[in-house]
Structure formats: structure tokens, C-alpha cells
Design an enzyme around this catalytic site. Structure first.
Site, PDB file in Angstrom:
ATOM      1  N   CYS A  87       0.814  -1.227   0.000  1.00 56.34           N
ATOM      2  CA  CYS A  87       0.000   0.000   0.000  1.00 56.34           C
ATOM      3  C   CYS A  87       0.845   1.274   0.000  1.00 56.34           C
ATOM      4  O   CYS A  87       0.309   2.361  -0.225  1.00 56.34           O
ATOM      5  CB  CYS A  87      -0.963  -0.002   1.172  1.00 56.34           C
ATOM      6  N   ASN A 105     -10.196  -0.177   0.322  1.00 55.68           N
ATOM      7  CA  ASN A 105      -8.733  -0.137   0.357  1.00 55.68           C
ATOM      8  C   ASN A 105      -8.201  -0.676  -0.971  1.00 55.68           C
ATOM      9  O   ASN A 105      -8.238  -1.884  -1.214  1.00 55.68           O
ATOM     10  CB  ASN A 105      -8.220  -0.979   1.531  1.00 55.68           C
ATOM     11  N   HIS A 132      -3.059   7.058   2.916  1.00 56.33           N
ATOM     12  CA  HIS A 132      -3.510   5.757   2.402  1.00 56.33           C
ATOM     13  C   HIS A 132      -4.863   5.440   3.022  1.00 56.33           C
ATOM     14  O   HIS A 132      -5.086   5.659   4.207  1.00 56.33           O
ATOM     15  CB  HIS A 132      -2.491   4.678   2.751  1.00 56.33           C
TER      16      HIS A 132
END
Ligand code: UT7
Length: 306
Positions: free
Chosen positions: A108, A262, A232
Site C-alpha cells: 500500500c 482499500n 492511504h
């Protein structure tokens, strides 16, 4: 060093999966997912290649550049289409690029790692870099595992970074990796993602706060100077905890996970797009871009939009 963000674009699959739809097959509920994560829906479908191509094409159009103007194509992805060749090469071909192309996998944190690599490539003589974050995480999700299935999603985002001696958008960078956390969030070949959610949460807050504070110091500004934090998009409670510890009000945090879930490497450019669509990106403003992910890896950068 003059690095300028020149254009941005996103790419999304057609299909939206709501929390209610997941609740039909999983022991979960819209209430639990919304309250514990902030996610209300996510997009599912496409491939890293197809979503990366759409995002890349949109970023090139936004920047007003042609394929021959791009000197390097970087794809941040945790879910490449194939082991080989790199998915960046497939995307470059679809976009009509003949420049070098390679994948970057930092989970990520991937998009920010790729921006850091692009910064180095610009310092060594390249003029324009296409940086894409694209993920097909749904392929690697066990759809019977509620710990993961409610979180991960598909999507793509991209930016063009250009060398410009007269401006510098990227003021600082702090990256790191701690492989002792490798098993906390992992996916084996032909496997599916597994995660120790609580421990990832705990470590994420720590590394994002530490790296953000150092990125602010290196940029010579304080949290009060920030117009935006573009974090993020993993869990709204992580974003709240980070914002709280940094002394940044949630009104300055960009939230995109409510609609996108996500999307790992795609989450920061997707969040940038939300901020821009909401009219929150203004010339001269400082923003903190900060990511963390499997590894664990982390990356924080202070930018000033020119
Ligand atoms: O991209 C970077 C990587 N990922 C992350 O950043 C994720 C970080 N972690 C998190 O976001 C959170 O830890 C989760 C969202 C994964 C889990 O939230 P939590 O508040 O930490 O929940 P928990 O694991 O402490 O579980 C609380 C309860 C448990 O039930 P009991 O033992 O209290 O009866 C779980 O079994 O919630 C249960 N639970 C669920 N219930 C309904 C766990 N997942 C679900 C679910 N639906 N999807």
C-alpha cells in the site's frame, strides 16, 4: 531539484459492491463495516493492466502529453497480472509507449515508493515519468473471510511527474521498511491475503505518525501549515488516530475509502482525485501524502502544489 506533478487520472471497474451485498454471503453488516472501517462500498473487477491503462490514459490527457513525451513508465502494484512480464510493460504497450517500464511492489506504500523512484529518474536526466498505482486485489481475496473481504478492492490512479527547473512540488520524503512484520499481512503465490488486523492497525499508526513528523521537519514546515493530508485509505479510524496525533483536524483529511475501499497502491491517487473533484487542491498549498502497507513499508512526503 525541480519535480512537478503535471496531470492526474483514475480508472475504476464498472461494478460496485455495497456492504449490504457483502452481508448477503458473509457474517457481517453494513453497520459493522461502516463503523469499524468507514467503508460503504467498493469497486470490483478489471485487472491491474486494464485499470492502469485507463488511469494512465486519463493522466496523460490531463497533462496534455503524447506517448512519445513519456520517458519511463512505473507501475506500483501488489496484484500484477502475471509473474512475467511486468504489468507495467503491458500497460505501456496499450498506451503506445516504447519507453522503459517496470513494476514496483511496496504494497500500500507502492504509489509513494514509485513517486520516489520517479524523482530519482528525473534527477538522472529523464524529463517525464508516468507513475501508476493499479490493483486487482479482488483476485487474491478469500470471499468467505470477512476479515479481508470487506476491506480490499480494485482500482487505479496515475500521475505524470515532470522535470521543471523552475518549481519543486516534492519537498521531502521519508520511506522505510520493516520486514519483521512480513507475516502480519501477506499473500503467498496462488494464495489469498491474510492479516493480523489489530497489529497492522497499531503499527500503521506508529509508522505513519513518525514518518509524517520527520517529513514535515525535512520540509521545514509544521502540521499547522498543511492544507491537506492525503493518507492511504485503509481504515478511517487509522486516519483519525494519525490526524489526532499530528494535530491535524479531520476537516483537512481527504477521505476516499467510503466509496473505494482499500485499493492499496491506487489509494493515494484515488484520494487525490477526490480532493481535486471537491475543489480542495489549490496552487501553493502544502499537503502531506502518507502511506503504509504490507512489509511493513511506509512512505511520507510533503508536497507543495505548483
Ligand atoms: O492497507 C493496509 C493494511 N490494512 C490495514 O490497515 C487494516 C488495519 N486493521 C483494521 O483496519 C482493523 O483491525 C480491522 C478493520 C481489520 C478490524 O477491526 P477491529 O476493530 O480491529 O476489529 P477486531 O479484529 O478487533 O474484531 C472485533 C470483533 C471480533 O469479534 P469478537 O471477537 O469481539 O466477538 C471480530 O470477530 O469484530 C469481529 N469482526 C467482524 N464482525 C463483523 C471482524 N471482522 C468483522 C466483519 N464483520 N467484517
Amino acid at each position: 531539484m525541480g519535480v512537478r506533478f503535471k496531470g492526474w487520472g483514475i480508472g475504476l471497474p464498472d461494478r460496485i459492491v455495497t456492504n449490504d451485498e457483502l452481508s448477503l454471503t458473509l457474517d457481517t453488516s453494513d453497520e459493522w463495516i461502516s463503523e469499524r472501517t468507514g467503508i460503504r462500498q467498493r469497486y470490483v473487477g478489471g485487472t491491474a493492466r486494464s485499470l492502469g491503462v485507463i488511469a494512465g490514459r486519463n493522466a496523460m490527457a490531463d497533462a496534455g502529453v503524447e506517448p512519445e513525451d513519456i520517458d519511463f513508465c512505473l507501475l506500483a502494484t501488489t496484484s500484477p497480472d502475471r509473474m512475467a512480464p511486468a504489468t507495467a510493460v503491458l500497460i505501456a504497450n496499450d498506451l503506445g509507449l516504447t519507453c522503459p517500464a517496470m513494476d514496483v511492489n511496496a504494497a500500500c506504500s507502492g504509489f509513494m515508493y514509485a513517486v520516489r523512484v520517479a524523482q530519482g529518474l528525473l534527477e538522472t536526466g529523464n524529463k517525464r515519468i508516468l507513475v501508476i498505482g493499479a490493483e486487482h486485489l479482488s483476485k487474491w481475496v478469500d470471499w468467505t473471510d470477512r476479515n479481508i473481504a470487506v476491506l480490499l478492492a480494485d482500482g487505479g490512479g496515475a500521475a505524470i511527474l515532470e522535470y521543471d527547473p523552475d518549481v519543486n512540488d516534492v519537498l521531502s520524503f521519508v520511506l522505510g521498511a520493516d520486514g519483521s512484520g512480513a507475516d502480519l499481512l501477506t499473500c503467498e503465490h496462488e494464495g489469498t491475503f491474510t492479516m493480523d488486523g489489530r497489529e497492522v492497525f497499531r503499527r500503521a499508526v506508529r509508522v505513519v505518525v513518525d514518518s509524517s513528523q520527520r517529513a514535515l521537519e525535512l520540509a521545514g514546515i509544521t502540521a499547522d501549515d498543511l492544507a491537506l493530508i492525503i493518507p492511504h485509505q485503509a481504515n478511517i479510524r487509522i486516519i483519525q488516530a494519525v490526524a489526532d496525533r499530528l494535530g491535524i483536524g479531520m476537516d483537512r483529511a481527504v477521505i476516499a475509502l467510503d466509496r473505494y475501499g482499500n485499493t492499496s497502491s491506487a489509494s493515494i491517487p484515488l484520494a487525490f482525485d477526490v480532493a481535486r473533484t471537491e475543489g480542495r487542491i489549490k496552487t501553493g498549498d502544502y499537503a502531506l501524502l502518507t502511506g503504509f502497507g504490507a512489509g511493513m513499508t511506509w512512505a511520507s512526503s510533503v508536497v507543495k502544489w505548483s
